[in-house]
Enzyme design. Structure first.
Site, PDB file in Angstrom:
ATOM      1  N   GLU A  10      -4.348  -8.016   6.622  1.00  0.00           N
ATOM      2  CA  GLU A  10      -5.131  -8.358   5.425  1.00  0.00           C
ATOM      3  C   GLU A  10      -5.333  -9.861   5.258  1.00  0.00           C
ATOM      4  OE1 GLU A  10      -3.453  -4.271   4.575  1.00  0.00           O
ATOM      5  OE2 GLU A  10      -2.642  -6.145   5.381  1.00  0.00           O
ATOM      6  N   HIS A  60       1.152  -3.865  10.567  1.00  0.00           N
ATOM      7  CA  HIS A  60       0.159  -3.307   9.639  1.00  0.00           C
ATOM      8  C   HIS A  60      -0.031  -1.806   9.822  1.00  0.00           C
ATOM      9  CE1 HIS A  60      -3.410  -2.748   7.235  1.00  0.00           C
ATOM     10  NE2 HIS A  60      -4.019  -2.212   8.275  1.00  0.00           N
ATOM     11  N   HIS A 115      -1.267  -6.138  -2.075  1.00  0.00           N
ATOM     12  CA  HIS A 115      -0.461  -4.938  -2.268  1.00  0.00           C
ATOM     13  C   HIS A 115       0.955  -5.251  -1.820  1.00  0.00           C
ATOM     14  CE1 HIS A 115      -1.615  -4.645   1.991  1.00  0.00           C
ATOM     15  NE2 HIS A 115      -0.501  -3.939   2.157  1.00  0.00           N
ATOM     16  N   GLU A 134       5.702  -8.743   0.074  1.00  0.00           N
ATOM     17  CA  GLU A 134       6.141  -8.581   1.456  1.00  0.00           C
ATOM     18  C   GLU A 134       6.669  -9.888   2.044  1.00  0.00           C
ATOM     19  OE1 GLU A 134       3.034  -6.601   3.672  1.00  0.00           O
ATOM     20  OE2 GLU A 134       2.738  -5.166   2.041  1.00  0.00           O
TER      21      GLU A 134
END
Length: 272
Positions: A10, A60, A115, A134
């Site tokens: 991302e 990912h 996210h 994260e």
């Protein structure tokens, strides 16, 4: 010098939508190449700095995104899922430094495709009361092995998260958020050149960058998107349903905390 690279998608320049991030997306193959190229730029920067062993972990989704046939052959690749340490699989105390390439900001921030691990079920995560994405959690895992994260690439919103944790970590901003699904992106060639240059600089200053330490016991709380996710996740032993949509867990250390996060999310996602 031994270097660990955790790579997400991302935060790659040019990636702004689900068309880029899922295997069903019409632009996914282009995004995979862009991701592989930015990882290669980090590998080249590490080699410039004297690295003689480089391990890349595809971090990912399905974790099968990086095109191994296009990867710099001086690095090895961990690909596939599930993995015991997920995005940090392969990290141990033998590494001198870690690099996070293509990372993004935490859920409910204003960053591109923001996210926290699984946006379809997780609203937010706190570690000892601190809102945690994260970057912070993964950096803490690296720190538990004595490995400093020296460079992170992604958007401008992620940079602010990094600065909040450790302003000495190099942040490579490859795009500026114009909304959740839009960005002002640096041209891929320029992004790669910047990542290579900053990686070399960061690895030449390892001793100036402290580890990200999160000492145990650790109070983990995951707020899910609805009460149903929390209810089924709370079936996991040692958890409590702290609120209708919040599950709490006390971990002895950050590695146990990380594995609990992965387990709780997978249990909750069984309802999808």
């Amino acid at each position: 010098m031994k270097v660990f690279i955790s790579a997400d998608i991302e935060g790659i320049s040019g990636v702004v939508s689900k068309a880029h991030t899922t295997s069903q997306g019409y632009d996914y193959q282009r995004a995979r190449m862009l991701m592989t190229q930015e990882v290669n730029a980090a590998i080249e920067g590490a080699i410039d700095a004297g690295a003689d062993e480089i391990l890349v972990n595809d971090a990912h989704g399905s974790m099968t995104n990086i095109l191994i046939e296009e990867l710099n052959p001086k690095a090895s690749l961990i690909t596939g899922t599930p993995k015991m340490l997920g995005m940090m699989e392969g990290i141990d105390s033998s590494f001198d430094a870690a690099l996070f390439i293509g990372y993004h900001s935490r859920m409910n921030s204003s960053g591109i495709l923001s996210h926290t691990y699984y946006g379809s079920v997780v609203s937010d995560i706190t570690i000892n009361g601190k809102a945690s994405g994260e970057f912070y959690i993964n950096a803490s895992v690296a720190g538990s092995f004595g490995v400093p994260v020296v460079l992170v690439s992604g958007d401008d919103v992620l940079k602010e998260e990094v600065l909040d944790i450790n302003e000495d970590i190099q942040s490579v901003v490859v795009k500026t958020a114009q909304g959740r699904y839009a960005a002002n992106c640096i041209a891929p060639l320029n992004a790669r050149n910047l990542i290579r240059e900053r990686t070399r600089e960061a690895l030449n200053q390892i001793e100036k960058i402290k580890n990200t330490q999160t000492e145990g016991p650790i109070e983990l709380k995951i707020r899910f998107l609805n009460s149903g996710f929390a209810e089924v996740a709370s079936l996991m032993p040692r958890t409590t349903l702290a609120e209708s949509s919040v599950v709490a867990f006390t971990a002895e250390n950050i590695v146990e905390c990380y594995r609990a996060v992965m387990a709780l999310i997978k249990i909750a996602a069984s309802l999808l």
